[in-house]
Design a protein around this motif. Sequence first.
Motif: not given
Length: 413
Positions: A68, A89, A112-114, A130, A218, A222, A226, A231-233
């Motif tokens: 991260d 990131k 990633d989360y929202t 997620q 994922f 995004k 986004s 990008y993410g973890t």
Amino acid sequence: MLFIKLAIEAIRFAWQALRSNLLRTVLSLLGVTVGIFSIIGVYTMVDSLESNIKNSLSSVGERTIYVDKFPWQFGDGEYPWWRYFRRPKPKYSEFKYLKENLENAQAVTILDYTITQARRENSSFNSLCQGITYDYNIISDVPIINGRYFTTSEIDGGRNVTVIGGDVAETLFGDEDPVGKQIKLKGENFTVIGVQEKKGKQLVDVGGNPDTKTYIPFVKHKRMFSSGNLYGTISIQAYESDLGMEKLESEIRGKMRTIRGLRPLEEDNFALNRPDAAASFLTAIFGSLRTGGFVIGLFALLIGGFGIANIMFVSVKERTNIIGIQKALGAKNTFILFQFLFEAIFLCLIGGFFGLLIVYLASFINLGTLDIVLTSSNIIFGITISSIIGIVSGIIPASQAANLDPVIAIRAK
């Protein structure tokens, strides 16, 4: 046989001591009861908290390293957060590179989360949406109770499919079967392909409560939230054989420095975070809490120990004549010693039993998401502490009784 005989006789005399002066004995045992309750109560509460938090930490993956931008900070020391803002990131391309090139990784995913609203007809639910890749269910268990998990083609193609949590399913569908039906996320239709088994609310939901989540591919996540910035973890799980995850951590650092073109003397512009570091930090905190609880309870136990010792001194004085007769009939000093010592231990065990009983009854108190469980190890620990207090409290009166002169003891009134 001698041990059994001593134990039976000690129990008989202890019972007589209880009956002869009930109030005095109860007040003396109260200290032991309060002490054991304090110690085992704190241990039980701390164990329950630790178990709950560690179960929550396991939801973010065991034996896992997270790549991260920001490092997780545990323990004392300054957290120079301003140093990390200029770091890039982790990107989807870096995830792909690590997935293809890491030799010590069992699974690699990016997420990633929202928070967004999941809707169906007139029902809505504020869901933690997620974005995940295919290996996510290897790193963090996703138990599907109805339907199925994603396929690789659905993940790679960013299809409009979703796996939803138990609370989301109950709110949007009620008693209906959600599988095959559609929900809206940010105005787009998604087909429900699976429902995750309901976990229930935890005291600490690390990474969010799975019951409130909607999982989607994922890449699709995004694109929706986004503007296509991938990008993410990055989350990477080690093999069981990699003790301490040292091989994996070293390999990740080398690959990340390579892909980002860092020179040998340049510092890392990424962070490698490990949930087990959080677990170790929490273990140290809970260890301190246990020590504090033990010290507090020890004072009550010492008071109870003095009370038990007082009972035993009185008991020796009241039974001096009987001790003389026993010695005249051939009883050895060790027999007399263990007889009174077992009596002291038995009295302390009675006090300890009531302390454990109070803790057990307290475990039925509803504390919401915290389940209090009196473990067998804490019960054994409580019994052991009670026995030790019994030995310490009874050893001097028992020695005094064992060393009495039989002739003088018989003449005592």
